[in-house]
Write an enzyme that holds these catalytic residues in place. Structure first.
Site, PDB file in Angstrom:
ATOM      1  N   HIS A   1     -20.960  -0.438   6.620  1.00  0.00           N
ATOM      2  CA  HIS A   1     -21.133   0.092   7.967  1.00  0.00           C
ATOM      3  C   HIS A   1     -22.335  -0.503   8.692  1.00  0.00           C
ATOM      4  O   HIS A   1     -22.641  -0.106   9.814  1.00  0.00           O
ATOM      5  CB  HIS A   1     -21.189   1.626   7.958  1.00  0.00           C
TER       6      HIS A   1
ATOM      7  N   TYR B   1     -11.092  -2.758   4.658  1.00  0.00           N
ATOM      8  CA  TYR B   1     -12.170  -2.030   3.990  1.00  0.00           C
ATOM      9  C   TYR B   1     -12.081  -0.520   4.215  1.00  0.00           C
ATOM     10  O   TYR B   1     -13.020   0.199   3.903  1.00  0.00           O
ATOM     11  CB  TYR B   1     -13.532  -2.550   4.445  1.00  0.00           C
TER      12      TYR B   1
ATOM     13  N   HIS C   1     -10.707   4.822   2.143  1.00  0.00           N
ATOM     14  CA  HIS C   1     -10.788   6.286   2.107  1.00  0.00           C
ATOM     15  C   HIS C   1     -10.135   6.935   0.894  1.00  0.00           C
ATOM     16  O   HIS C   1     -10.573   7.995   0.465  1.00  0.00           O
ATOM     17  CB  HIS C   1     -10.266   6.859   3.425  1.00  0.00           C
TER      18      HIS C   1
HETATM   19  C1  HEM Z   1     -15.409  11.610   3.062  1.00  0.00           C
HETATM   20  C2  HEM Z   1     -15.594  10.332   3.285  1.00  0.00           C
HETATM   21  C3  HEM Z   1     -15.288   9.631   4.582  1.00  0.00           C
HETATM   22  C4  HEM Z   1     -15.058  10.134   5.834  1.00  0.00           C
HETATM   23  C5  HEM Z   1     -15.054  11.584   6.280  1.00  0.00           C
HETATM   24  C6  HEM Z   1     -14.811   8.999   6.697  1.00  0.00           C
HETATM   25  C7  HEM Z   1     -14.544   9.092   8.059  1.00  0.00           C
HETATM   26  C8  HEM Z   1     -14.333   8.036   8.885  1.00  0.00           C
HETATM   27  C9  HEM Z   1     -14.117   8.135  10.289  1.00  0.00           C
HETATM   28  C10 HEM Z   1     -14.042   9.426  11.068  1.00  0.00           C
HETATM   29  C11 HEM Z   1     -13.976   6.884  10.774  1.00  0.00           C
HETATM   30  C12 HEM Z   1     -13.747   6.473  12.201  1.00  0.00           C
HETATM   31  C13 HEM Z   1     -12.292   6.230  12.420  1.00  0.00           C
HETATM   32  C14 HEM Z   1     -12.016   5.689  13.766  1.00  0.00           C
HETATM   33  O1  HEM Z   1     -12.940   5.411  14.521  1.00  0.00           O
HETATM   34  O2  HEM Z   1     -10.830   5.507  14.050  1.00  0.00           O
HETATM   35  C15 HEM Z   1     -14.109   5.977   9.666  1.00  0.00           C
HETATM   36  C16 HEM Z   1     -14.039   4.618   9.772  1.00  0.00           C
HETATM   37  C17 HEM Z   1     -14.188   3.744   8.699  1.00  0.00           C
HETATM   38  N1  HEM Z   1     -14.362   4.075   7.391  1.00  0.00           N
HETATM   39 FE1  HEM Z   1     -14.572   5.949   6.663  1.00  0.00          FE
HETATM   40  N2  HEM Z   1     -14.896   7.843   5.971  1.00  0.00           N
HETATM   41  C18 HEM Z   1     -15.170   8.181   4.685  1.00  0.00           C
HETATM   42  C19 HEM Z   1     -15.339   7.331   3.629  1.00  0.00           C
HETATM   43  C20 HEM Z   1     -15.234   5.948   3.689  1.00  0.00           C
HETATM   44  C21 HEM Z   1     -15.437   5.075   2.559  1.00  0.00           C
HETATM   45  C22 HEM Z   1     -15.800   5.482   1.128  1.00  0.00           C
HETATM   46  C23 HEM Z   1     -15.257   3.818   3.010  1.00  0.00           C
HETATM   47  C24 HEM Z   1     -15.389   2.600   2.135  1.00  0.00           C
HETATM   48  C25 HEM Z   1     -15.806   1.438   2.484  1.00  0.00           C
HETATM   49  C26 HEM Z   1     -14.942   3.896   4.446  1.00  0.00           C
HETATM   50  C27 HEM Z   1     -14.682   2.830   5.292  1.00  0.00           C
HETATM   51  C28 HEM Z   1     -14.469   2.929   6.648  1.00  0.00           C
HETATM   52  C29 HEM Z   1     -14.365   1.785   7.538  1.00  0.00           C
HETATM   53  C30 HEM Z   1     -14.443   0.318   7.155  1.00  0.00           C
HETATM   54  C31 HEM Z   1     -14.198   2.305   8.825  1.00  0.00           C
HETATM   55  C32 HEM Z   1     -14.110   1.507  10.126  1.00  0.00           C
HETATM   56  C33 HEM Z   1     -15.489   1.507  10.721  1.00  0.00           C
HETATM   57  C34 HEM Z   1     -15.554   0.858  12.043  1.00  0.00           C
HETATM   58  O3  HEM Z   1     -14.748  -0.038  12.298  1.00  0.00           O
HETATM   59  O4  HEM Z   1     -16.436   1.213  12.842  1.00  0.00           O
HETATM   60  N3  HEM Z   1     -14.941   5.207   4.807  1.00  0.00           N
HETATM   61  N4  HEM Z   1     -14.324   6.698   8.526  1.00  0.00           N
END
Ligand code: HEM
Ligand SMILES: *[C@@H]1O[C@H](CO)[C@@H](O)[C@H](O)[C@H]1NC(C)=O
Ligand SMILES: *[C@@H]1O[C@H](CO)[C@@H](O)[C@H](O)[C@H]1NC(C)=O
Ligand SMILES: *[C@@H]1O[C@H](CO)[C@@H](O)[C@H](O)[C@H]1NC(C)=O
Ligand SMILES: *[C@@H]1O[C@H](CO)[C@@H](O)[C@H](O)[C@H]1NC(C)=O
Ligand SMILES: *[C@@H]1O[C@H](CO)[C@@H](O)[C@H](O)[C@H]1NC(C)=O
Length: 433
Positions: free
Chosen positions: A206, A384, A387
């Protein structure tokens, strides 16, 4: 063209209608953009010529012919000799005795150099496309507010969203999530991956995956496009200055029960993404605006904050003449170096399962032609979204913590502390129920 559903049949019908109207309406008279069929193979680039023609640019693909399908002589030799990825993977993950020798000799450096250069050469550099431009141009290269794209966007005037294949309309995202992405049953990872790894992945990536949703899905806020530790120091100078103590090179911090933690937003006035019900005194101020989301992320933020300030103490003792700025800048470089080392020698080592002992050593690449420039691609971000690594709930120091209690709850970190959280997250396959 294959027609498998009423929807695509309808699209075909509309297209035929478009053809029939030829001559009556200039804008609808055009034939289908031939590049929508993706005729160019082997990474050849489709370029439209005339009104309804195309040419494949096969430059440096190793192929030639109308659709870049005929291999050049050296391509034939290459494909004949090249072991398949499966074979390479098998060798790298078996033959302990062989790797026992490699790991201890200069062969390790030699192979590591090969891994780095071969991998880096797979990525087009300078970057090519972005979400707006499916052809080479200055803007796609110079405008770093875009993520780059390895594959060009689908031309806008195609019969289907995927070019000429698939349905005329993309499926409902909810349906896609239900059928393809949603995990129903937790299956422990066979390699024993734990939550310490999952949150490291999320925390680390991130810094360069920061989609600028307000501007568009093709845009990023992380203009460093790589490992710049912007998740620790902020992605702009104003934010960085608010997070800095501006003394001894250090970052601002608060002390709770004798332990160092990130400051609150009252002490370091930066915007963080917390829901409105979180009071200001519970909003931790961190380089990355979303790291209040999970205790696992604020735990890593705390570790790196402590590490930065620890490095500053050592540097100041060794270099009493350095001012705040030089101490800060040097500590940041060291933090970036430490990060890359951990990423290669622990994180990628674990992911790869290789018996080759990976090595972070910048001097390996001295004297080789290596592109140091980096540009984060949209595809990388999509891939990446790990989740499904998340467990059904979190077990910390004997307490089971559910998602509503876990997310945006900085009290979890402050109550248990870094040590207990790290301990809880370090148990492999922790929630395999
Ligand atoms: C309980 C754990 C987690 C929650 C609640 C969570 C929640 C979220 C949310 C709300 C978004 C934004 C989605 C959107 O803007 O459409 C996101 C994006 C993302 N998440 Fe997670 N996430 C979690 C764990 C993880 C893990 C472990 C990874 C592993 C690498 C990950 C990778 C990503 C990536 C790559 C994005 C896109 C970010 C971006 O482009 O700005 N997430 N996540
Ligand atoms: C190249 O691709 C087009 C479109 O798929 C096809 O019509 C044509 O026959 C191909 N040309 C060759 C030489 O294979
Ligand atoms: C070589 O190093 C890797 C990575 O540290 C390790 O997993 C492997 O056991 C080592 N191989 C041998 C045979 O020592
Ligand atoms: C980058 O492209 C976007 C969208 O076209 C534009 O709004 C922005 O001004 C450009 N930025 C730079 C630095 O050229
Ligand atoms: C912080 O957020 C507020 C409210 O959304 C906004 O007005 C302000 O400009 C932001 N400050 C910075 C430095 O981004
Ligand atoms: C936040 O975490 C603390 C400590 O685990 C817990 O006592 C509290 O109930 C949690 N808050 C919410 C809203 O769940």
């Amino acid at each position: 063209m294959k027609v498998s559903t009423p929807a695509s049949f309808f699209a075909l019908f509309l297209l035929l209608l478009g053809q029939l109207c030829h001559g009556t309406d200039e804008s609808r008279s055009r034939t289908i953009n031939p590049c929508c069929h993706y005729p160019c193979e082997n990474w050849g680039i489709c370029v439209r010529t005339g009104l309804d023609g195309y040419e494949c640019d096969c430059t440096r693909t190793g192929y030639y012919g109308e659709n870049c399908t005929i291999p050049e002589f050296w391509s034939r030799v290459y494909w004949f000799l090249k072991p398949s990825p499966d074979v390479v993977h098998y060798i790298l993950t078996h033959f302990q005795w062989l790797w026992d020798i490699v790991n201890r000799t200069v062969l390790r450096d030699w192979l590591m150099r090969a891994v780095l250069t071969v991998r880096a050469n797979l990525i087009p550099n300078p970057p090519t496309y972005n979400s707006k431009y499916g052809y080479l141009n200055w803007e796609a290269y110079s405008n770093t507010t875009y993520y780059t794209r390895l594959l060009p966007p689908i031309p806008e005037d195609c019969p289907t969203p995927m070019g000429s294949k698939g349905k005329a309309e993309l499926p409902d995202p909810d349906l896609l999530v239900q059928n393809l992405l949603l995990r129903t049953k937790f299956r422990p990872d066979p390699q024993g991956t734990n939550l310490m790894f999952a949150f490291f992945a999320q925390h680390f990536t991130h810094q360069f995956f920061k989609t600028h949703n307000r501007v568009g899905l093709g845009f990023t806020k992380a203009l460093g496009h790589g490992v710049d530790a912007g998740h620790i120091y902020g992605d702009n100078l104003a934010r960085q200055l608010n997070l800095r103590l501006l003394r001894d090179g250090k970052l601002k911090y608060q002390v709770i029960d004798g332990e160092v933690y990130p400051p609150t937003v009252a002490e370091a006035s930066v915007n963080m993404s917390y829901p409105p019900y979180i009071p200001a005194d519970q909003r931790l101020a961190i380089g990355q605006e979303v790291f209040g989301l999970l205790p696992g992320l604020s735990m890593y933020a705390t570790l790196w904050l402590r590490e930065h300030n620890r490095i500053c103490d050592i540097l100041k003792a060794e270099h009493p003449t350095w001012d705040d700025e030089q101490l800060f800048q040097t500590a940041r470089l060291i933090v970036i170096g430490e990060t890359i080392r951990i990423v290669i020698e622990d994180y990628v080592q674990h992911l790869s399962g290789y018996n080759l002992k990976l090595k972070f050593d910048p001097t390996l690449l001295f004297g080789t032609s290596f592109q140091y420039g980096n540009r984060i691609s949209l595809e990388f971000s999509q891939l990446y979204h790990w989740h499904p690594l998340m467990p059904d709930s979190f077990l910390i120091d004997g307490d089971e913590i559910t998602y509503p209690q876990f997310i945006f709850n900085t009290s979890v970190l402050l109550k248990y502390g870094v040590e207990k959280l790290a301990d809880a997250h370090s148990h492999g396959n922790l929630q395999a129920r």
